[in-house]
Write a protein that holds these residues in place. Structure first.
Motif, short mmCIF file in Angstrom:
data_model
loop_
_atom_site.label_atom_id
_atom_site.label_comp_id
_atom_site.label_asym_id
_atom_site.label_seq_id
_atom_site.Cartn_x
_atom_site.Cartn_y
_atom_site.Cartn_z
N LYS A 185 0.81 -1.22 0.00
CA LYS A 185 0.00 0.00 0.00
C LYS A 185 0.85 1.28 0.00
O LYS A 185 0.32 2.38 -0.18
CB LYS A 185 -0.94 0.01 1.21
CG LYS A 185 -2.01 -1.08 1.15
CD LYS A 185 -2.94 -1.04 2.35
CE LYS A 185 -4.02 -2.11 2.25
NZ LYS A 185 -4.93 -2.12 3.42
N ASN A 235 -5.16 7.78 0.92
CA ASN A 235 -6.32 7.01 1.33
C ASN A 235 -6.42 7.03 2.86
O ASN A 235 -5.65 6.37 3.54
CB ASN A 235 -6.20 5.57 0.83
CG ASN A 235 -7.46 4.76 1.07
OD1 ASN A 235 -8.29 5.10 1.92
ND2 ASN A 235 -7.62 3.67 0.33
N ASP A 237 -8.32 5.66 4.82
CA ASP A 237 -8.60 4.37 5.43
C ASP A 237 -7.33 3.69 5.93
O ASP A 237 -7.37 2.84 6.83
CB ASP A 237 -9.32 3.45 4.44
CG ASP A 237 -10.73 3.89 4.13
OD1 ASP A 237 -11.31 4.62 4.96
OD2 ASP A 237 -11.26 3.53 3.06
N TYR A 238 -6.19 4.08 5.36
CA TYR A 238 -4.91 3.51 5.79
C TYR A 238 -4.56 3.91 7.22
O TYR A 238 -3.67 3.31 7.84
CB TYR A 238 -3.78 3.95 4.85
CG TYR A 238 -3.85 3.39 3.45
CD1 TYR A 238 -4.76 2.40 3.11
CD2 TYR A 238 -2.98 3.85 2.46
CE1 TYR A 238 -4.80 1.88 1.83
CE2 TYR A 238 -3.03 3.33 1.17
CZ TYR A 238 -3.95 2.35 0.86
OH TYR A 238 -3.98 1.84 -0.41
#
Length: 242
Positions: A185, A235, A237-238
């Motif tokens: 990621k 992002n 959400d990371y």
């Protein structure tokens, strides 16, 4: 650590050429004296709560919201600044007199706020080098500094501060070192920088919490301060811990 980074770490504690602590508004107080301090950190060295170190008079004023300020006129190489609130600086310096071992950790938080990734890397390397030498008094490790939470600033961690300041580069660095976020990621640029600076990932465990799980004084994790618009291209959400 490079000379440039050393100077930056000392930025907030450097000499004050002329510092005048004032209470400029008669609406706040009928006392309107001006006390001028000259020399090297004279006010910081003499500061006692909100009292003038010369005459012991109360020099703080209260805003309409009920918070305290110590307003001053500051002359330095940057020019003239009037009605500058120096209470946060005085509070921090007073705290560091009691806990000098936290000075580098507080510099780390400032670098997170400014988005200075290079300074953070240099600081962590310097701390690691210092840990190999015998020094008197308590010392903080790189892991301690990475997870340091500001006791005078709502227990915000470096990740909290980087998120609120929109410093995506710092966020990536902190996640790389101190989180369990999956390797795939991360952006390719982070891999190159990590290799260049020999920045490995920590083995997380009971004594090394995933930085994303740290909560501030209100029990809030960094992810809850994330604004997708401020952190464009990242992002959010990371930031959610496993």
């Amino acid at each position: 650590m490079t000379r440039k980074r050393e100077k930056k770490m000392q930025k907030r504690q450097k000499d004050l050429a002329v510092l005048s602590a004032v209470k400029p508004s008669p609406m706040m107080s009928n006392y309107n004296a001006v006390v001028t301090f000259t020399g090297k950190q004279c006010l910081l060295d003499s500061y006692e709560l909100t009292e003038c170190p010369v005459c012991t008079h109360h020099i703080a004023c209260t805003t309409s919201s009920g918070t305290q300020q110590v307003l001053c006129t500051l002359h330095n190489e940057g020019g003239l600044q009037e009605n500058l609130d120096i209470l946060p600086l005085l509070t921090e310096e007073s705290y560091l007199k009691a806990y000098p071992e936290e000075r580098k950790a507080r510099a780390f938080l400032e670098f997170c706020r400014e988005g200075d990734v290079d300074a953070i890397v240099d600081l962590l390397k310097a701390v690691e080098d210092d840990s190999e030498e015998e020094e008197e008094g308590p010392q903080m490790s790189p892991s301690d500094i990475l997870r340091y939470q500001d006791p005078t600033g709502s227990l915000h961690s470096g990740l909290h501060i980087a998120v609120m300041s929109g410093q995506v580069g710092v966020i990536w660095l902190l996640l790389w070192i101190t989180s369990s976020l999956e390797v795939y990621k991360f952006p390719i640029e982070l891999f190159r920088a990590a290799e260049e600076h020999a920045m490995g990932r920590e083995d997380l465990g009971p004594n090394k919490m995933d930085i994303r799980a740290l909560t501030d004084a209100s029990g809030v994790m960094a992810v809850h301060y994330a604004d997708p618009h401020t952190l464009a291209g990242f992002n959010v959400d990371y930031l959610t811990p496993p």
